[in-house]
Write a protein that holds these residues in place. Structure first.
Motif, short mmCIF file in Angstrom:
data_model
loop_
_atom_site.label_atom_id
_atom_site.label_comp_id
_atom_site.label_asym_id
_atom_site.label_seq_id
_atom_site.Cartn_x
_atom_site.Cartn_y
_atom_site.Cartn_z
N GLU A 296 8.27 16.69 -18.32
CA GLU A 296 8.19 16.60 -19.78
C GLU A 296 8.18 18.02 -20.32
O GLU A 296 7.95 18.98 -19.58
CB GLU A 296 6.93 15.85 -20.21
CG GLU A 296 5.65 16.55 -19.78
CD GLU A 296 4.38 15.81 -20.15
OE1 GLU A 296 4.43 14.87 -20.95
OE2 GLU A 296 3.34 16.17 -19.61
N ASP B 209 4.42 16.41 -26.85
CA ASP B 209 5.67 16.03 -26.18
C ASP B 209 6.60 15.46 -27.24
O ASP B 209 6.35 14.37 -27.77
CB ASP B 209 5.31 14.96 -25.12
CG ASP B 209 6.51 14.43 -24.37
OD1 ASP B 209 6.30 13.57 -23.50
OD2 ASP B 209 7.65 14.86 -24.67
N ASP C 129 9.42 13.48 -28.64
CA ASP C 129 10.03 12.31 -28.01
C ASP C 129 11.00 11.62 -28.95
O ASP C 129 10.60 10.90 -29.86
CB ASP C 129 8.89 11.34 -27.61
CG ASP C 129 9.43 10.05 -27.04
OD1 ASP C 129 8.71 9.03 -27.06
OD2 ASP C 129 10.60 10.05 -26.58
N TYR D 1 4.76 2.84 -23.80
CA TYR D 1 5.98 3.57 -23.45
C TYR D 1 6.69 2.92 -22.29
O TYR D 1 6.12 2.05 -21.61
CB TYR D 1 5.63 5.04 -23.14
CG TYR D 1 5.11 5.76 -24.36
CD1 TYR D 1 3.76 6.02 -24.52
CD2 TYR D 1 5.98 6.11 -25.40
CE1 TYR D 1 3.28 6.64 -25.67
CE2 TYR D 1 5.51 6.72 -26.55
CZ TYR D 1 4.16 6.98 -26.68
OH TYR D 1 3.69 7.57 -27.82
N GLY D 2 7.91 3.35 -22.07
CA GLY D 2 8.76 2.73 -21.07
C GLY D 2 8.13 2.66 -19.68
O GLY D 2 8.43 1.79 -18.90
N ASP D 3 7.23 3.61 -19.39
CA ASP D 3 6.65 3.64 -18.03
C ASP D 3 5.34 2.85 -17.95
O ASP D 3 4.59 2.96 -16.99
CB ASP D 3 6.41 5.09 -17.60
CG ASP D 3 5.38 5.76 -18.48
OD1 ASP D 3 5.07 6.94 -18.24
OD2 ASP D 3 4.88 5.11 -19.42
N SER E 93 2.75 3.26 -19.82
CA SER E 93 1.59 3.97 -20.38
C SER E 93 1.47 3.61 -21.85
O SER E 93 2.37 3.00 -22.44
CB SER E 93 1.80 5.48 -20.24
OG SER E 93 2.91 5.87 -21.02
N GLN F 42 -2.40 7.46 -17.44
CA GLN F 42 -1.37 8.50 -17.26
C GLN F 42 -1.59 9.67 -18.22
O GLN F 42 -1.34 10.82 -17.86
CB GLN F 42 0.03 7.92 -17.50
CG GLN F 42 0.46 6.82 -16.56
CD GLN F 42 0.26 5.45 -17.15
OE1 GLN F 42 -0.72 5.20 -17.88
NE2 GLN F 42 1.15 4.52 -16.86
N PHE F 43 -2.05 9.35 -19.44
CA PHE F 43 -2.26 10.43 -20.41
C PHE F 43 -3.54 11.21 -20.10
O PHE F 43 -3.58 12.43 -20.24
CB PHE F 43 -2.29 9.87 -21.84
CG PHE F 43 -0.94 9.51 -22.36
CD1 PHE F 43 -0.54 8.18 -22.46
CD2 PHE F 43 -0.03 10.49 -22.72
CE1 PHE F 43 0.72 7.85 -22.93
CE2 PHE F 43 1.23 10.17 -23.19
CZ PHE F 43 1.61 8.83 -23.29
N ASP G 96 -2.60 13.61 -17.44
CA ASP G 96 -1.56 14.61 -17.80
C ASP G 96 -2.20 15.62 -18.74
O ASP G 96 -1.98 15.59 -19.96
CB ASP G 96 -0.39 13.88 -18.46
CG ASP G 96 0.76 14.83 -18.81
OD1 ASP G 96 1.78 14.35 -19.30
OD2 ASP G 96 0.60 16.05 -18.61
N LEU H 110 1.97 12.96 -28.51
CA LEU H 110 3.41 12.86 -28.68
C LEU H 110 3.82 13.06 -30.13
O LEU H 110 3.06 12.70 -31.05
CB LEU H 110 3.90 11.50 -28.21
CG LEU H 110 4.46 11.45 -26.79
CD1 LEU H 110 3.33 11.63 -25.78
CD2 LEU H 110 5.25 10.22 -26.52
N GLY I 274 11.96 12.15 -24.36
CA GLY I 274 10.67 11.85 -23.75
C GLY I 274 10.79 11.22 -22.38
O GLY I 274 9.78 10.96 -21.72
N THR I 275 12.01 10.95 -21.94
CA THR I 275 12.24 10.41 -20.59
C THR I 275 12.78 11.53 -19.72
O THR I 275 13.65 12.28 -20.16
CB THR I 275 13.24 9.24 -20.66
OG1 THR I 275 12.59 8.10 -21.23
CG2 THR I 275 13.75 8.86 -19.27
C1 DD4 Z 1 1.90 10.36 -19.65
C2 DD4 Z 1 3.16 10.02 -20.44
C3 DD4 Z 1 3.74 8.76 -20.41
C4 DD4 Z 1 4.88 8.48 -21.14
C5 DD4 Z 1 5.46 9.46 -21.91
C6 DD4 Z 1 6.68 9.19 -22.65
N1 DD4 Z 1 7.06 9.90 -23.69
O1 DD4 Z 1 8.22 9.42 -24.10
C7 DD4 Z 1 8.57 8.45 -23.25
C8 DD4 Z 1 9.91 7.81 -23.32
C9 DD4 Z 1 9.91 6.38 -22.91
C10 DD4 Z 1 10.13 5.61 -24.15
O2 DD4 Z 1 9.10 4.73 -24.30
C11 DD4 Z 1 10.15 6.60 -25.29
N2 DD4 Z 1 10.43 7.89 -24.67
N3 DD4 Z 1 7.61 8.26 -22.34
C12 DD4 Z 1 4.89 10.73 -21.95
C13 DD4 Z 1 3.77 10.99 -21.21
F1 DD4 Z 1 3.20 12.21 -21.21
#
Ligand code: DD4
Length: 326
Positions: free
Chosen positions: A16, A31, A33, A77-79, A81, A113-114, A117, A123, A220-221
């Protein structure tokens, strides 16, 4: 009109990129995004057990902060979190440009996850506000709030491999790219910087894929998440590669020569150099690919693997997304 520039600094593996943002005079590293539309921050409203290593925003220390009574937010978020909390307004400055009375979403809860990190203090969403999660009334992104003050209603991303890059707001710095900028029309109805991507190339061999999913430009990905059959076709050209569920995706011998991979941005094929398509080492001899499957989610997600090789223009004035070599 104003212009502004801010540094984007990579975390380990370029997972990131973080940029300094001043909120009510307090600087946090966020971050940026383009795949979401909430500006949220670690705050003093979180349990202190979850804020270790983070900079937290303290509304009580900002003379310009105003609470937005009754408003809440919750995002995932996509992962997998996510985070949630309450809302206020404050002056938010990036690179010398200040958006006054910007909605700032204060976290009262964040996923693990946050918490872990520690470089990430929240964000800053740069997608479209129809996907902002504030209830009962969606709020504008920082870019939407400041857009009318900018020289041009656009921003650019220049992310670098293992080095600091920049986000610019209001102007296109011609020193940051070479050749032409190739634009695709954006469909913003889903809230994303979304465009058609109906072909690709592997090692210089072009394929059209009329059934390929649309793509979004998502800073952000970290990776490049393409339709499952495209990922399969790519790694079929990489000896010794396999889709390893324990590693969470395609891995291969680090000694492999990865083919170039061309992605369609509308009618333009942006060729990504195979030599820059390895994301990280799994161990001393096994590598994890920058290209991975989107598990047929119906959306292709062009993340930092693309932004590290192409200069990007997010043009809200003409609702278009463009890339240029750099
Ligand atoms: C710990 C952590 C987790 C996720 C993200 C994250 N930030 O942007 C995204 C992507 C996926 C989509 O949802 C939008 N953009 N993911 C950042 C993090 F620092």
């Amino acid at each position: 009109g104003e212009t502004a520039e801010v540094t984007a600094s990579p975390e380990a593996n370029d997972a990131e990129y973080l940029s300094p943002v001043s909120i009510g005079g307090q600087t946090l590293n966020l971050d940026f995004d383009t795949g979401s539309a909430d500006l949220w921050v670690f705050s003093t409203e979180l349990p202190t057990s979850e804020t270790s290593g983070h900079t937290t925003f303290d509304p009580s220390k900002s003379s310009t902060f105003k609470k937005y009574d009754g408003a809440t937010w919750k995002i995932s978020y996509g992962d997998g979190s996510g985070a949630s909390g309450d809302v206020g307004f404050d002056n938010v400055a990036i690179g010398g440009a200040t958006a006054t009375s910007q909605a700032v979403e204060l976290a009262t809860s964040v996923s693990s996850q946050f918490v872990s990190d520690q470089a990430n203090d929240g964000l800053l969403g740069l997608a479209f506000s129809n996907i902002n999660t504030v209830s009962p009334t969606k709020q504008k992104t920082w870019f939407e709030t400041i857009k009318s003050q900018l020289e041009n209603p656009l921003f650019t991303a220049d992310l670098e491999k293992d080095a600091s890059g920049t986000y610019d707001f209001g102007n296109i710095d011609s020193s940051k790219y070479t050749g032409d900028i190739h634009y695709a029309p954006v469909d913003k109805s889903g809230g994303f910087w979304e465009f058609n991507s109906k072909s690709y190339s592997i090692g210089g061999t072009k394929s059209s894929c009329t059934t390929c999913s649309p793509a979004i430009a998502d800073t952000g990905t970290s990776l490049l998440l393409v339709d499952d059959d495209v990922a399969k076709a790519y790694y079929a050209q990489v000896d010794g590669s396999k889709n390893d569920s324990t590693q969470g995706g395609y891995v291969y011998p680090c000694s492999s020569n990865l083919p170039d991979f061309g992605i369609a941005i509308g009618d333009y094929i942006a060729v990504l150099k195979g030599s820059d398509l390895t994301y990280a080492n799994v161990d001393s001899s096994t590598c994890f690919g920058g290209i991975q499957s989107n598990a047929n989610s119906g959306m292709q997600i062009f993340g930092d693997v693309m932004f590290k090789q192409y200069f990007a223009v997010f043009d809200a004035g003409n609702t278009q997304f463009g890339v240029a070599s750099k």
